[in-house]
Design an enzyme around this catalytic site. Structure first.
Site, PDB file in Angstrom:
ATOM      1  N   GLY A   1       0.814  -1.223   0.000  1.00  0.00           N
ATOM      2  CA  GLY A   1       0.000   0.000   0.000  1.00  0.00           C
ATOM      3  C   GLY A   1       0.838   1.258   0.000  1.00  0.00           C
ATOM      4  O   GLY A   1       0.319   2.349  -0.241  1.00  0.00           O
TER       5      GLY A   1
ATOM      6  N   HIS B   1     -30.030  23.237  -0.102  1.00  0.00           N
ATOM      7  CA  HIS B   1     -29.921  24.145   1.042  1.00  0.00           C
ATOM      8  C   HIS B   1     -30.065  23.334   2.335  1.00  0.00           C
ATOM      9  O   HIS B   1     -30.887  22.440   2.391  1.00  0.00           O
ATOM     10  CB  HIS B   1     -31.045  25.180   0.986  1.00  0.00           C
ATOM     11  CG  HIS B   1     -31.081  26.032   2.231  1.00  0.00           C
ATOM     12  ND1 HIS B   1     -30.162  27.022   2.460  1.00  0.00           N
ATOM     13  CD2 HIS B   1     -31.908  26.000   3.314  1.00  0.00           C
ATOM     14  CE1 HIS B   1     -30.422  27.594   3.632  1.00  0.00           C
ATOM     15  NE2 HIS B   1     -31.476  26.990   4.166  1.00  0.00           N
TER      16      HIS B   1
ATOM     17  N   THR C   1       3.101   4.599   0.707  1.00  0.00           N
ATOM     18  CA  THR C   1       3.064   5.797   1.555  1.00  0.00           C
ATOM     19  C   THR C   1       1.656   6.143   2.011  1.00  0.00           C
ATOM     20  O   THR C   1       1.411   6.344   3.213  1.00  0.00           O
ATOM     21  CB  THR C   1       3.645   6.998   0.778  1.00  0.00           C
ATOM     22  OG1 THR C   1       4.918   6.648   0.256  1.00  0.00           O
ATOM     23  CG2 THR C   1       3.778   8.213   1.668  1.00  0.00           C
TER      24      THR C   1
HETATM   25  C1  LIG Z   1       2.396  12.714   5.573  1.00  0.00           C
HETATM   26  C2  LIG Z   1       1.809  12.586   4.191  1.00  0.00           C
HETATM   27  C3  LIG Z   1       0.486  12.869   3.989  1.00  0.00           C
HETATM   28  C4  LIG Z   1      -0.065  12.750   2.715  1.00  0.00           C
HETATM   29  N1  LIG Z   1      -1.376  13.056   2.541  1.00  0.00           N
HETATM   30  C5  LIG Z   1      -1.913  12.974   1.307  1.00  0.00           C
HETATM   31  C6  LIG Z   1      -3.279  13.276   1.105  1.00  0.00           C
HETATM   32  O1  LIG Z   1      -4.008  13.602   2.031  1.00  0.00           O
HETATM   33  N2  LIG Z   1      -3.783  13.175  -0.152  1.00  0.00           N
HETATM   34  C7  LIG Z   1      -2.991  12.798  -1.222  1.00  0.00           C
HETATM   35  O2  LIG Z   1      -3.504  12.728  -2.341  1.00  0.00           O
HETATM   36  N3  LIG Z   1      -1.681  12.504  -1.048  1.00  0.00           N
HETATM   37  C8  LIG Z   1      -1.141  12.586   0.182  1.00  0.00           C
HETATM   38  N4  LIG Z   1       0.183  12.258   0.351  1.00  0.00           N
HETATM   39  C9  LIG Z   1       0.971  11.813  -0.822  1.00  0.00           C
HETATM   40  C10 LIG Z   1       0.682  10.325  -1.128  1.00  0.00           C
HETATM   41  O3  LIG Z   1       0.882   9.545   0.015  1.00  0.00           O
HETATM   42  C11 LIG Z   1       1.510   9.804  -2.289  1.00  0.00           C
HETATM   43  O4  LIG Z   1       1.451  10.734  -3.334  1.00  0.00           O
HETATM   44  C12 LIG Z   1       0.937   8.467  -2.731  1.00  0.00           C
HETATM   45  O5  LIG Z   1       1.159   7.500  -1.735  1.00  0.00           O
HETATM   46  C13 LIG Z   1       1.420   7.984  -4.072  1.00  0.00           C
HETATM   47  O6  LIG Z   1       2.574   7.275  -3.957  1.00  0.00           O
HETATM   48  P1  LIG Z   1       3.113   6.306  -5.067  1.00  0.00           P
HETATM   49  O7  LIG Z   1       2.009   5.550  -5.708  1.00  0.00           O
HETATM   50  O8  LIG Z   1       3.980   7.090  -5.950  1.00  0.00           O
HETATM   51  O9  LIG Z   1       4.038   5.312  -4.235  1.00  0.00           O
HETATM   52  P2  LIG Z   1       4.135   5.010  -2.706  1.00  0.00           P
HETATM   53  O10 LIG Z   1       2.808   5.016  -2.068  1.00  0.00           O
HETATM   54  O11 LIG Z   1       5.190   5.861  -2.107  1.00  0.00           O
HETATM   55  O12 LIG Z   1       4.618   3.496  -2.723  1.00  0.00           O
HETATM   56  C14 LIG Z   1       5.817   3.081  -3.289  1.00  0.00           C
HETATM   57  C15 LIG Z   1       6.106   1.672  -2.816  1.00  0.00           C
HETATM   58  O13 LIG Z   1       7.223   1.165  -3.526  1.00  0.00           O
HETATM   59  C16 LIG Z   1       8.028   0.410  -2.650  1.00  0.00           C
HETATM   60  N5  LIG Z   1       9.373   0.388  -3.209  1.00  0.00           N
HETATM   61  C17 LIG Z   1      10.224   1.427  -3.371  1.00  0.00           C
HETATM   62  N6  LIG Z   1      11.345   1.021  -3.973  1.00  0.00           N
HETATM   63  C18 LIG Z   1      11.214  -0.308  -4.192  1.00  0.00           C
HETATM   64  C19 LIG Z   1      12.048  -1.277  -4.768  1.00  0.00           C
HETATM   65  N7  LIG Z   1      13.247  -0.971  -5.288  1.00  0.00           N
HETATM   66  N8  LIG Z   1      11.617  -2.567  -4.802  1.00  0.00           N
HETATM   67  C20 LIG Z   1      10.408  -2.893  -4.307  1.00  0.00           C
HETATM   68  N9  LIG Z   1       9.575  -2.011  -3.750  1.00  0.00           N
HETATM   69  C21 LIG Z   1       9.964  -0.717  -3.700  1.00  0.00           C
HETATM   70  C22 LIG Z   1       7.916   1.161  -1.338  1.00  0.00           C
HETATM   71  O14 LIG Z   1       8.218   0.318  -0.248  1.00  0.00           O
HETATM   72  C23 LIG Z   1       6.450   1.595  -1.338  1.00  0.00           C
HETATM   73  O15 LIG Z   1       5.642   0.640  -0.706  1.00  0.00           O
HETATM   74  C24 LIG Z   1       0.745  12.339   1.619  1.00  0.00           C
HETATM   75  C25 LIG Z   1       2.091  12.036   1.825  1.00  0.00           C
HETATM   76  C26 LIG Z   1       2.626  12.153   3.093  1.00  0.00           C
HETATM   77  C27 LIG Z   1       4.070  11.822   3.297  1.00  0.00           C
END
Ligand SMILES: Cc1cc2nc3c(=O)[nH]c(=O)nc-3n(C[C@H](O)[C@H](O)[C@H](O)COP(=O)(O)OP(=O)(O)OC[C@H]3O[C@@H](n4cnc5c(N)ncnc54)[C@H](O)[C@@H]3O)c2cc1C
Length: 458
Positions: free
Chosen positions: A38, A440, A40
């Protein structure tokens, strides 16, 4: 060597859905995750932080009980262990849900481990080489740790470690006055911590218009959060009473001493340890993978989705990346990143819902535009609920009458803005919203009123 039709690296907001779509199309897929299923949003981002926002909101309203005509016997105090347990339960449910979903998919092989490219068509994980015609990178990002002097001499928190704590920091100093810093700041202030936000720029959420930044500053300062702007030359140092964040500032003391420091100064893509050079995939100077309008990298057969491509930074942009790639590859539907409209929310209370261009961007574009602004204090739903902070602002093109951008800072702003967003996607004139009959009493029913105030930009 094992061969698959597709390999997905990372289980963020794009990877799992993409793997499921390929698997459903009878393609063999391998999906690789090195840490928590899942990514970040589920584990250290949106979901856990929004549970904290909800707990903080409940505490805040309870403290205001007398305004609403009820009595709370004694102080409203937050039990951080319970707050964390609630957060862990909700976030854990999603994390488990993603893993179980993927493991239950036909044609999908789930692998836990760190993936690294070996060549343009192969990756190594747990000493095993996997090969595929198509490889999708969804590796996300992590908190940036800047090279502040003294950074390695003191303990500091990031969004990830902040979500592991089950106690109340006495004085939380947050470096970074943007979305993540502001959300954590208001949450911990409402939980009972003293909070100082140190921001390098001249205002909070510097990408927003000045009136939005100023209103958000007023909102957080009213709750007792201290804001230090224009903080230059930041350094960290140990003190007997805690950790000092030192700065050069035009006003105020050159040092804030807190018990805990949270770094919220941006995100860094997880692209340094992927072996991208072996595949020949290019990145920009910040480490973001360079992609075209359909999210393909400069190496045919490799795509990058989500935060690692620098075209979003939100859950919805990552999910939209998945839709674009899946529709292009599996449905021959020509979707493009450039077709999407910028939108996001800041989940403070009240929230800020944003779509389209800021006033500054509209001015820069040179087009003739009209803008209207309306205070939430004149919205009946807001004053019935006793939540009148903020304003609604909408800008439209003077010639086409299409909506160019909006900022809805106020109760329900994160939802209301999406009415305007959908009209923007429809490329319909703002008069559609103005002539519609709304329910409303809601915040949205005031959109026609706001639009009746349109005037040329000052
Ligand atoms: C504190 C915080 C609050 C946030 N709140 C919001 C919000 O309210 N609304 C919103 O739209 N966005 C929010 N975001 C941003 C949002 O979480 C990210 O934009 C979103 O998770 C999309 O991430 P992603 O799909 O790019 O990858 P991610 O969700 O970052 O997942 C990437 C995955 O790849 C894995 N991985 C990395 N490298 C490797 C590798 N070499 N081999 C195997 N696995 C690997 C990691 O372990 C991770 O599980 C927030 C971020 C933070 C930090």
């Amino acid at each position: 060597m094992k061969h698959f039709d597709a390999i997905v690296i990372g289980t963020g907001q794009a990877g799992p859905s993409l793997a499921a779509r390929f698997a459903a199309a009878s393609k063999s897929v391998a999906i690789i995750e090195r840490h928590k299923f899942g990514g970040t949003c589920v584990n250290t981002g949106c979901i856990p932080t929004k549970t904290l926002v909800a707990s903080a909101y409940a505490a805040h309203l309870a403290r205001r009980g007398v305004e609403f005509g009820f009595v709370v016997n004694g102080d409203v105090r937050v039990d951080m262990k319970r707050v964390k347990a609630r957060k862990d339960e909700i976030s854990g449910r999603s994390n488990k849900g993603v893993e179980e979903w993927l493991r239950g998919l036909e044609n999908c092989t789930v692998i836990q481990g760190h993936a690294r490219f070996e060549s343009p068509h192969s990756v190594v994980v747990n000493d095993e080489v996997l090969e595929a015609d198509k490889i999708f990178i969804n590796v996300g990002g992590r908190a940036t740790v800047p090279a502040f002097p003294g950074i390695h001499d003191v303990p500091f928190l990031t969004n990830s470690s902040m979500l592991d704590i089950d106690f109340l920091p006495e004085h939380l100093v947050i470096v970074g006055g943007s979305y993540i810093g502001l959300e954590f700041g208001q949450v911990y202030r409402r939980f009972g911590s003293e909070v100082t936000i140190v921001e390098m720029g001249p205002r909070l959420i510097g990408r927003e218009d000045e009136d939005v930044s100023e209103a958000v500053r007023e909102i957080v300062e009213l709750e007792g959060i201290r804001v230090r702007l224009n903080a230059k030359c930041i350094s960290l140092a140990k003190r007997d009473s805690g950790i000092a964040v030192r700065m050069e500032c035009s006003e105020g003391s050159p040092e804030v001493v807190g018990t805990h420091v949270l770094l919220a100064v941006g995100r860094t893509p997880n692209t340094h340890d992927l072996g991208l050079e072996r595949a020949g995939v290019a990145t920009d100077e910040h480490g973001y993978i360079i992609v075209d309008d359909q999210l393909e990298t400069d190496v045919p057969g490799i795509w990058a989705l989500g935060d690692c491509n620098g075209h979003g930074g939100f859950t919805h942009t990552s999910y939209n990346d998945y839709e674009i790639v899946a529709d292009n590859l599996l449905n021959a539907d020509h979707r493009r990143v450039s077709d999407r409209i910028h939108t996001y929310a800041l989940f403070t209370d009240p929230p800020l819902g944003r779509c389209g261009m800021t006033d500054a961007e509209i001015r820069k574009s040179g087009r003739a535009a009209l803008v209207a602004k309306y205070p939430m204090s004149r919205v009946s739903r807001a004053y019935e609920k006793g939540e009148t902070q903020g304003f609604m602002k909408i800008a439209v093109d003077a010639e086409t009458k299409q909506i160019l951008g909006a900022a809805i800072l106020g109760i329900g702003g994160d939802e209301v803005v999406q009415i305007l967003l959908d009209v923007m996607y429809a490329k319909a004139p703002y008069t559609v919203v103005q002539r519609a009959m709304h329910i409303h009493p809601t915040v949205a029913e005031y959109l026609p009123t706001v639009l009746s105030k349109l005037e040329p930009f000052a």
